[in-house]
Scaffold this active site. Structure first.
Site, PDB file in Angstrom:
ATOM      1  N   SER A 145       0.976  -1.055  -0.087  1.00 23.79           N
ATOM      2  CA  SER A 145      -0.084  -0.062   0.061  1.00 23.79           C
ATOM      3  C   SER A 145       1.039   1.261   0.146  1.00 23.79           C
ATOM      4  CB  SER A 145      -0.683  -0.162   1.197  1.00 23.79           C
ATOM      5  OG  SER A 145      -1.378   1.264   1.410  1.00 23.79           O
ATOM      6  N   TYR A 158      -2.228  -0.811  10.321  1.00 20.51           N
ATOM      7  CA  TYR A 158      -2.182  -1.242   8.955  1.00 20.51           C
ATOM      8  C   TYR A 158      -0.966  -0.673   8.519  1.00 20.51           C
ATOM      9  CZ  TYR A 158      -3.841  -1.037   4.077  1.00 20.51           C
ATOM     10  OH  TYR A 158      -4.233  -1.325   2.732  1.00 20.51           O
TER      11      TYR A 158
HETATM   12  N1  LIG Z   1      -8.613  -0.434  -1.554  1.00 18.41           N
HETATM   13  C1  LIG Z   1      -7.615   0.148  -0.986  1.00 18.41           C
HETATM   14  O1  LIG Z   1      -7.700   1.520  -1.067  1.00 18.41           O
HETATM   15  C2  LIG Z   1      -6.139  -0.329  -1.125  1.00 18.41           C
HETATM   16  C3  LIG Z   1      -5.156   0.568  -0.889  1.00 18.41           C
HETATM   17  C4  LIG Z   1      -3.866   0.037  -0.661  1.00 18.41           C
HETATM   18  C5  LIG Z   1      -3.817  -1.397  -0.658  1.00 18.41           C
HETATM   19  N2  LIG Z   1      -4.740  -2.076  -0.576  1.00 18.41           N
HETATM   20  C6  LIG Z   1      -4.453  -3.598  -0.353  1.00 18.41           C
HETATM   21  O2  LIG Z   1      -5.009  -4.395  -1.283  1.00 18.41           O
HETATM   22  C7  LIG Z   1      -5.496  -5.610  -0.963  1.00 18.41           C
HETATM   23  C8  LIG Z   1      -6.824  -6.096  -1.376  1.00 18.41           C
HETATM   24  O3  LIG Z   1      -7.679  -5.454  -0.731  1.00 18.41           O
HETATM   25  P1  LIG Z   1      -8.912  -4.569  -1.431  1.00 18.41           P
HETATM   26  O4  LIG Z   1      -9.226  -3.269  -1.343  1.00 18.41           O
HETATM   27  O5  LIG Z   1      -9.363  -5.397  -2.978  1.00 18.41           O
HETATM   28  O6  LIG Z   1      -9.767  -5.263  -0.504  1.00 18.41           O
HETATM   29  P2  LIG Z   1     -11.481  -6.205  -0.638  1.00 18.41           P
HETATM   30  O7  LIG Z   1     -11.948  -6.138   0.743  1.00 18.41           O
HETATM   31  O8  LIG Z   1     -12.338  -5.855  -1.664  1.00 18.41           O
HETATM   32  O9  LIG Z   1     -10.732  -7.691  -0.900  1.00 18.41           O
HETATM   33  C9  LIG Z   1      -9.918  -8.055   0.060  1.00 18.41           C
HETATM   34  C10 LIG Z   1     -10.061  -9.848  -0.180  1.00 18.41           C
HETATM   35  O10 LIG Z   1      -9.234 -10.564   0.703  1.00 18.41           O
HETATM   36  C11 LIG Z   1     -10.100 -11.373   1.306  1.00 18.41           C
HETATM   37  N3  LIG Z   1      -9.601 -11.711   2.475  1.00 18.41           N
HETATM   38  C12 LIG Z   1      -9.704 -11.156   3.774  1.00 18.41           C
HETATM   39  N4  LIG Z   1      -9.080 -11.537   4.750  1.00 18.41           N
HETATM   40  C13 LIG Z   1      -8.566 -12.833   4.397  1.00 18.41           C
HETATM   41  C14 LIG Z   1      -7.797 -14.194   4.774  1.00 18.41           C
HETATM   42  N5  LIG Z   1      -7.565 -14.265   5.911  1.00 18.41           N
HETATM   43  N6  LIG Z   1      -7.565 -15.245   3.861  1.00 18.41           N
HETATM   44  C15 LIG Z   1      -8.035 -15.230   2.794  1.00 18.41           C
HETATM   45  N7  LIG Z   1      -8.539 -14.174   2.217  1.00 18.41           N
HETATM   46  C16 LIG Z   1      -8.847 -13.161   2.780  1.00 18.41           C
HETATM   47  C17 LIG Z   1     -11.424 -10.865   1.544  1.00 18.41           C
HETATM   48  O11 LIG Z   1     -12.402 -11.862   1.738  1.00 18.41           O
HETATM   49  C18 LIG Z   1     -11.663 -10.124   0.218  1.00 18.41           C
HETATM   50  O12 LIG Z   1     -12.191 -11.019  -0.963  1.00 18.41           O
HETATM   51  C19 LIG Z   1      -5.121  -5.681   0.495  1.00 18.41           C
HETATM   52  O13 LIG Z   1      -4.044  -6.321   0.840  1.00 18.41           O
HETATM   53  C20 LIG Z   1      -5.285  -4.241   0.826  1.00 18.41           C
HETATM   54  O14 LIG Z   1      -4.592  -3.962   2.062  1.00 18.41           O
HETATM   55  C21 LIG Z   1      -6.041  -1.711  -0.980  1.00 18.41           C
END
Ligand SMILES: NC(=O)c1ccc[n+]([C@@H]2O[C@H](COP(=O)([O-])OP(=O)(O)OC[C@H]3O[C@@H](n4cnc5c(N)ncnc54)[C@H](O)[C@@H]3O)[C@@H](O)[C@H]2O)c1
Length: 284
Positions: A145, A158
């Site tokens: 991130s 986080y």
């Molecule tokens: N959305 C943002 O703004 C953002 C920004 C920077 C980084 N990220 C990172 O991107 C990645 C994906 O996030 P996203 O925004 O797509 O979120 P999201 O909630 O849409 O998707 C995350 C997925 O991970 C799954 N998950 C959660 N815990 C889990 C576990 N213990 N084992 C297996 N699967 C699990 C959830 O069920 C979900 O399907 C994450 O690592 C998040 O930290 C997101």
């Protein structure tokens, strides 16, 4: 790695049931890769697997909690019963936790470190050695991130996990280069996904109306996960070390290098503005 045609290659994506993981799995399928996908959410995962198959690619779906080492071991055994090694490993599964250190419980720490950091460690531990042993190279993508190089009070735990993922990725990149395996830390900014709805909120971040304000802010920003997926493909093609994604992620990446003090001031100003808006919204 040439990502224009991935016929005969296998990509594995964790957390593929939603958001960035789902779109990344579909982006690899569109480039003709076969997919192994996992998630804790059965419904989301089933939907992604169906959409991969609708693109004419193979999708193997497993319900897996990436924080559970034993479950990751049996998952890896099952995958390696089908393929000698995966070609592309995307450690994406992650959760959000908004709030300062003083409001974060030890249980919160166990939860977020378990998924966001140990989940990535488990992915690398159980899948990378087979990639090395196969001697045909490959690529590891760790989804960190912008909070992995920019820490703030609002994302204390986080940020800690994401800084660690960037550090692990840099070390692994060094170690795996002689084996022809690239490693990239992806650092998205504000991406409109369901993570804002499921994130744990503590302290000021848990004030009445704060979640709604955050969800609305991410929605207005309107940078979709499909754009992150395209940047992930580009980063794999270029073997980028650290790949900020979205204009704000790039701005903070350069600003932090230029002046950490100025970056901290901008960060604080943004947080105070958010709090002022929240207070104004609560006024009758
Ligand atoms: N959305 C943002 O703004 C953002 C920004 C920077 C980084 N990220 C990172 O991107 C990645 C994906 O996030 P996203 O925004 O797509 O979120 P999201 O909630 O849409 O998707 C995350 C997925 O991970 C799954 N998950 C959660 N815990 C889990 C576990 N213990 N084992 C297996 N699967 C699990 C959830 O069920 C979900 O399907 C994450 O690592 C998040 O930290 C997101």
């Amino acid at each position: 790695m040439d990502v224009s045609d991935l016929v005969g290659k296998t990509a594995l994506v964790t957390g593929a049931g939603s958001g960035i993981g789902r779109e990344t799995a579909l982006a690899f399928a569109r480039r003709a890769a076969d997919l192994v996908v996992c998630d804790v959410s059965e419904a989301g995962l089933g939907h992604t697997a169906d959409d991969i198959r609708a693109l004419g690619r193979k999708a193997t779906a497993h319900i897996v909690d990436v924080a559970d080492a034993e479950r990751m071991r049996t998952f890896a055994d099952a995958v390696h019963g089908e393929v000698e090694a995966v070609d592309i490993l995307v450690n994406n599964a992650g959760v959000g936790l908004g709030g300062g250190f003083l409001y974060t419980t030890l249980e919160d720490w166990d939860w977020i470190v378990g998924i966001n950091l140990r989940g990535v460690v488990h992915g690398c531990h159980f899948f990378v050695p087979k990639m090395v042993a196969r001697r045909r190279g490959g690529h590891v993508v760790n989804v960190a991130s912008a909070a992995g190089y920019l820490a703030s009070e609002a994302l204390a735990a986080y940020s800690t996990t994401k800084f660690a993922v960037v550090g692990l990725s840099e070390a692994l990149r060094d170690e795996l280069a002689p084996h022809g395996i690239g490693v990239t830390a992806i650092c998205p900014g504000i991406i409109n996904t369901p993570i804002t709805g499921s994130a744990r909120l503590r302290g000021k971040a848990a004030a009445p109306g704060a979640r709604d304000q955050m969800v609305a802010f991410y929605r207005r920003r309107n940078y979709g996960p499909e754009l992150v997926a395209e940047k992930i493909l580009k980063a794999v093609a270029r073997n980028a070390a650290v790949a900020p994604v979205s204009p704000e992620a790039w701005t903070m990446y350069f600003l932090k290098r230029l002046s950490p003090a100025l970056t901290a001031r901008v960060n604080r100003w943004t947080a105070e503005r958010f709090e002022r808006q929240l207070a104004a919204n609560r006024r009758p």
